[in-house]
Design an enzyme around this catalytic site. Structure first.
Site, PDB file in Angstrom:
ATOM      1  N   GLU A  40       1.185  -1.127   0.137  1.00  0.00           N
ATOM      2  CA  GLU A  40      -0.095  -0.120  -0.015  1.00  0.00           C
ATOM      3  C   GLU A  40       0.755   1.300  -0.057  1.00  0.00           C
ATOM      4  O   GLU A  40       0.588   2.253  -0.689  1.00  0.00           O
ATOM      5  CB  GLU A  40      -0.928   0.098   1.313  1.00  0.00           C
ATOM      6  CG  GLU A  40      -2.104  -1.104   1.238  1.00  0.00           C
ATOM      7  CD  GLU A  40      -3.149  -0.725  -0.116  1.00  0.00           C
ATOM      8  OE1 GLU A  40      -3.074   0.371  -0.481  1.00  0.00           O
ATOM      9  OE2 GLU A  40      -3.759  -1.807  -0.440  1.00  0.00           O
ATOM     10  N   TYR A 123      -6.840   6.093   4.942  1.00  0.00           N
ATOM     11  CA  TYR A 123      -7.058   5.036   4.003  1.00  0.00           C
ATOM     12  C   TYR A 123      -6.273   3.776   4.235  1.00  0.00           C
ATOM     13  O   TYR A 123      -6.649   2.640   4.139  1.00  0.00           O
ATOM     14  CB  TYR A 123      -6.639   5.843   2.704  1.00  0.00           C
ATOM     15  CG  TYR A 123      -6.464   4.673   1.694  1.00  0.00           C
ATOM     16  CD1 TYR A 123      -7.329   3.959   0.970  1.00  0.00           C
ATOM     17  CD2 TYR A 123      -4.906   4.273   1.393  1.00  0.00           C
ATOM     18  CE1 TYR A 123      -7.119   2.989   0.116  1.00  0.00           C
ATOM     19  CE2 TYR A 123      -4.620   3.343   0.381  1.00  0.00           C
ATOM     20  CZ  TYR A 123      -5.854   2.699  -0.234  1.00  0.00           C
ATOM     21  OH  TYR A 123      -5.438   1.611  -1.069  1.00  0.00           O
ATOM     22  N   ASP A 141      -9.988   5.987  -1.059  1.00  0.00           N
ATOM     23  CA  ASP A 141      -8.704   6.799  -1.859  1.00  0.00           C
ATOM     24  C   ASP A 141      -9.246   7.638  -2.998  1.00  0.00           C
ATOM     25  O   ASP A 141     -10.598   7.426  -3.226  1.00  0.00           O
ATOM     26  CB  ASP A 141      -7.693   5.810  -2.016  1.00  0.00           C
ATOM     27  CG  ASP A 141      -7.855   4.832  -3.085  1.00  0.00           C
ATOM     28  OD1 ASP A 141      -9.104   4.865  -3.339  1.00  0.00           O
ATOM     29  OD2 ASP A 141      -6.910   4.275  -3.468  1.00  0.00           O
TER      30      ASP A 141
END
Ligand code: SF4
Length: 375
Positions: A40, A123, A141
């Site tokens: 991520e 997020y 996001d």
């Protein structure tokens, strides 16, 4: 916003589509929170195809949080080198050290503990905790926001604070409580593939029947454009000092605590990494560089030295369009500069340096090749 009676069909269709067509990505073959977290972080501002080789090398070198926490920062930056946005790598390691110190090396399972880690916002925390631990937290996001805006035919700037909060409520309502991991990935997958920013492929979309944007034929124009920050032109002059053995000097990363947002702030432009002596210029680059060198190199105060221009290098960092005028100065022996390090010019690409520094090194190497051929 969908009517609640439609939720079941909407969720089933999206999840079936995701489970059948999802891309096989390395971080989807694991539930290890460290690897999901790493992916991520790497995927922020970077395309999937560019991330895959970096991700694979990184987990080979740092297979777990303990290993990452123990190595020097420079080693982490070396593995990150070329991926850009280096504060991501620095925060990743700071967070790894915090996890070792406070959570025994295990990524925390609670939202407030995850949010207390450097580099982790709403997020990121929702993505890691839902995918790794099955927590019922909906991600939001840019990709997911675009999908939601199109589904609900929402106009206006999505990043405007109130609108973003409303979108988070919609994302929370849509989340499938039975499969939060797959649900979040399905929403992100839809945004990354069929519901891409340009030319959404509504004919293939598993939830097209629920999409207000498609029904009104405005899907492609959503989300509405934000006002872009105006581009600022920045001119720099950089010097590559080189000795007869092909060694050059790099200056250390800035230890300045306060981040400045001046467009020509050199530590920001070189990503707070090792870099060539560089100065921001407004007039004649050679003259200003010569003045800078006289202050910075005691030897340059008295000695005559030739600045050999290396053409122009262009680079961009967020809203800045940067033109760099690099110069080469040949020395028999490199001068002594406190805290600077000597490195072979040819090996700069393998060091933890910014793309700007790498481009300057390439210009110097390109200029050195014809010289070498003539000999
Ligand atoms: S129908 Fe089109 S615009 Fe609507 S969610 Fe699907 S791909 Fe996106």
């Amino acid at each position: 916003m969908l009517h609640s009676r439609d939720f079941a069909v909407f969720r089933r269709q999206l999840l079936d589509w995701f489970r059948q067509f999802r891309r096989d990505l390395p971080w989807r073959r694991t539930r290890d929170p460290y690897r999901i977290w790493l992916s991520e972080i790497m995927l922020q501002q970077t395309r999937v195809a560019a991330v895959i080789p970096y991700y694979e090398r990184f987990v080979d070198r740092f297979p777990d949080i303990h290993t990452l926490a123990e190595v020097p920062e420079e080693e982490v930056l070396r593995q990150w080198s070329g991926l850009g946005y280096y504060s991501r790598a620095r925060n990743l390691q700071k967070a790894a050290r915090q996890i070792v110190a406070q959570h025994g090396g295990q990524f925390p399972t609670k939202l407030d503990e995850a949010l207390a880690l450097p580099g982790i916002g709403n997020y990121m925390a929702a993505a890691i905790l839902s995918i790794a631990y099955g927590e019922r937290l909906a991600v939001l996001d840019g990709n997911v926001a675009r999908v939601l805006a199109r589904l609900g035919a929402l106009r206006g700037d999505l990043r405007e604070s109130r609108r973003w909060q409303e979108l988070q409520k919609v994302a929370d309502a849509y989340l499938d409580p039975e499969s939060p991991a797959d649900w979040n990935q399905a929403m992100m997958e839809l945004g990354a593939t069929l519901c891409a920013p340009k030319s959404p492929q509504c004919l293939l979309c598993p939830v097209a029947q629920f999409c207000e944007g498609r029904k009104l034929s405005i899907a492609e124009s959503l989300p509405e454009k934000r006002k872009k920050r105006a581009t600022v032109e920045v001119t720099l002059a950089a010097v590559v000092l080189r000795d007869t053995n092909g060694l050059t000097l790099l200056l250390p990363p800035s230890q300045e605590k306060n981040m400045q947002d001046a467009p020509d702030h050199i530590p920001t432009l070189v990503s707070r990494m090792w870099h060539f002596p560089t100065v921001s210029v407004t007039g004649n680059p050679a003259q200003q560089l010569r003045r800078f060198l006289r202050d910075f190199l005691p030897v340059a105060k008295h000695a005559k030295f030739q600045l050999e221009p290396l053409g122009k290098v262009r680079h961009s960092v967020t809203y800045r369009a940067i033109t760099i005028a690099p110069f080469l100065v040949n020395f028999k022996q490199l001068p002594r500069v406190p805290n600077a390090k000597r490195v072979p010019l040819r090996e700069i690409s393998s060091l933890p340096v910014s793309n700007l520094t790498r481009k300057v090194a390439c210009a110097a190497l390109a200029a050195a090749i014809p010289l070498a051929k003539k000999r």
